[in-house]
Design an enzyme around this catalytic site. Structure first.
Site, PDB file in Angstrom:
ATOM      1  N   SER A 272     -35.613  -3.953 -52.233  1.00  0.00           N
ATOM      2  CA  SER A 272     -36.599  -4.304 -53.247  1.00  0.00           C
ATOM      3  C   SER A 272     -36.531  -3.328 -54.425  1.00  0.00           C
ATOM      4  CB  SER A 272     -37.970  -4.235 -52.571  1.00  0.00           C
ATOM      5  OG  SER A 272     -38.624  -5.405 -52.698  1.00  0.00           O
ATOM      6  N   HIS A 415     -37.771 -11.909 -48.065  1.00  0.00           N
ATOM      7  CA  HIS A 415     -37.549 -10.646 -48.755  1.00  0.00           C
ATOM      8  C   HIS A 415     -37.394  -9.477 -47.778  1.00  0.00           C
ATOM      9  CE1 HIS A 415     -37.774  -8.286 -52.385  1.00  0.00           C
ATOM     10  NE2 HIS A 415     -38.710  -7.502 -51.871  1.00  0.00           N
TER      11      HIS A 415
HETATM   12  C1  GCU Z   1     -42.525  -6.861 -56.638  1.00  0.00           C
HETATM   13  C2  GCU Z   1     -41.664  -6.827 -57.866  1.00  0.00           C
HETATM   14  C3  GCU Z   1     -40.199  -6.802 -57.493  1.00  0.00           C
HETATM   15  C4  GCU Z   1     -39.934  -5.688 -56.527  1.00  0.00           C
HETATM   16  C5  GCU Z   1     -40.847  -5.810 -55.355  1.00  0.00           C
HETATM   17  C6  GCU Z   1     -40.769  -4.689 -54.340  1.00  0.00           C
HETATM   18  O1  GCU Z   1     -42.396  -8.088 -55.990  1.00  0.00           O
HETATM   19  O2  GCU Z   1     -41.978  -7.928 -58.631  1.00  0.00           O
HETATM   20  O3  GCU Z   1     -39.422  -6.648 -58.642  1.00  0.00           O
HETATM   21  O4  GCU Z   1     -38.598  -5.712 -56.115  1.00  0.00           O
HETATM   22  O5  GCU Z   1     -42.186  -5.800 -55.809  1.00  0.00           O
HETATM   23  O6  GCU Z   1     -40.316  -3.610 -54.659  1.00  0.00           O
HETATM   24  O7  GCU Z   1     -41.214  -4.925 -53.249  1.00  0.00           O
END
Ligand code: GCU
Length: 433
Positions: A272, A415
């Protein structure tokens, strides 16, 4: 095996919950529409900058031209427009290292603290390192950049308690697992698998380096470099992703001093925002041998000019994550075609070193296809440098890894990391580290 799967699953779910992925699949985020319609993504290729054409129009045809001219030019563009410059000079680092055995005496365990200032209470990062007990020389190592304090990442007794920031009070709170919750983040079994294959495994908690909230620049490593009276770095200076990346680079400085670690064979991984972080670290610090980036999405490996899922506008909207980037990045929210770089150039900066992009079929917010196309476009740089590209321009089926120097893997699911991703990372390290 079953217990490992459950724990890893819990770990993945905890991480997803902790990281705002609730954004996924809503039509409007922070007042900005989100597109999930493939027919409306636009033609990103029409305005994509060419990694192999210099700003003055010269075509890059040799590895030397890439390394000496074009690569530094692209690094600078990312610094000024996306992540922000980090300080030219590192401070004098101090280290404290404790060594004993971990995991019931089966592994060498080191707990290294890196101090960024002469103040014992100043910014510092705890690095938890496991090494195979039977190693007869320096070992290659995977550094995991974690959302959790080290004592939460593993359930190994004797690991120093880390801390979490309270974004409201800006105070540090000791990281303790909740009563009744399974102790540990479920990484023990994964780490042991790496050790069994002769790899070291290290983990650190990213906010040891710099906090993850607006206004955090006065609290972490960036505070050491703020101009007197300033509360934020300048518009082309480091946001928190750059600060975390810089911190990781100082950990590599430590690895170079540790005789039990082969610092020429360091892989890094994060998911992420930490996927974005490991991409930028690998781009900036060429000592890093392998990058394993999980679901890095927008602002990471996903092509920004492809209008799908999160956009630069969402990322930099004032209630969301503008502080993670250089303030300049926000200027491109209205018209991303003006951004002089795109994600394929970030992937290119890791060339010729091995880089695996890991995504998930239903992680639409992060645009798994956008990450794949970015790797496709970076292929020409890998080829120029004599390495293999993806070998295809067709998105592979879920759960079918592409184990090339430039690799891609899309798990079936959402995710973050699933247990299967760690299996793929281990296999990738066996091939490339
Ligand atoms: C949010 C953000 C992402 C990021 C994510 C994370 O969803 O929009 O860009 O990657 O957080 O770090 O969990």
């Amino acid at each position: 095996m079953k217990r490992y799967l459950i724990l890893s699953f819990l770990a993945a779910v905890t991480m997803m919950a902790a990281n705002h992925v609730t954004a996924q699949d809503r039509d409007v985020i922070a007042g900005i529409p989100v597109n999930y319609d493939e027919s409306k993504t636009g033609d990103y290729k029409a305005t994509l900058p060419d990694p192999l054409t210099m700003l003055d129009g010269t075509k890059v045809t040799t590895a030397k031209q890439w390394e000496k001219k074009r690569r530094p030019e692209i690094v600078k563009l990312f610094e000024e427009n996306q992540y922000g410059k980090w300080p030219a000079k590192k401070p004098k680092l101090r280290y404290k290292v404790e060594q004993d055995l971990g995991f019931d005496g089966t592994a060498v365990r080191k707990q290294a603290t890196i101090y960024f200032s002469p103040d014992d209470n100043g910014p510092q990062v705890d690095v938890l390192i496991y090494l195979p007990k039977d190693a007869n020389g320096p070992v290659p190592l995977l550094l995991n950049v974690s959302f959790m304090a080290n004592n939460i990442t593993v359930s190994d007794p004797g690991v120093k308690a880390g801390f979490n920031w309270n974004p409201q009070t800006k105070a540090k709170m000791t990281a303790e697992s909740r009563p009744g919750a399974p102790r540990g983040f479920g990484m023990d079994a994964t780490i042991k698998k790496f050790l069994n294959e002769g790899f070291g495994f290290a983990t650190l908690h990213y906010t040891d380096i710099d906090p993850d909230f607006l206004g955090g620049a006065t609290l972490g490593v960036r505070s050491l470099y703020l101009k007197p009276g300033a509360e934020e770095p300048a518009a082309d200076e480091w946001g928190s992703i750059s600060a975390w990346a810089w911190g990781i680079s100082t950990v590599v400085d430590y690895f170079e001093k540790d005789p039990d670690i082969d610092a020429k064979r360091i892989a890094i991984t994060g998911a992420s925002r930490l996927g974005k972080t490991v991409m930028w670290t690998g781009a900036r610090d060429q000592r890093i041998a392998v990058v394993l980036a999980s679901c890095s999405g927008e602002g990471g490996a996903a092509i920004s000019r492809r209008y799908f899922g999160e956009t630069v506008a969402h990322l930099t909207e004032k209630t969301r994550f503008p502080y993670q980037f250089a303030a300049n990045y926000g200027k491109y929210g209205d018209d991303v075609t003006k951004l002089p770089v795109d994600a394929h150039m970030l992937v290119s900066l890791i060339a010729p070193r091995p880089c695996l992009l890991q995504t998930g079929t239903t992680d639409n917010w992060s645009d798994p296809k956008g990450e794949f196309y970015s790797a496709v476009e970076a292929g020409k740089v890998y080829r120029l440098l004599g390495k293999d590209d993806l070998g295809t321009t067709e998105l592979p089926a879920p759960d079918q890894p592409i184990y090339h120097t430039l690799g891609y893997f899309m798990h079936e699911g959402g995710h973050g990391n699933l247990p299967i991703d760690w299996e793929i990372f281990l296999e990738y390290c066996k091939r490339y580290l």
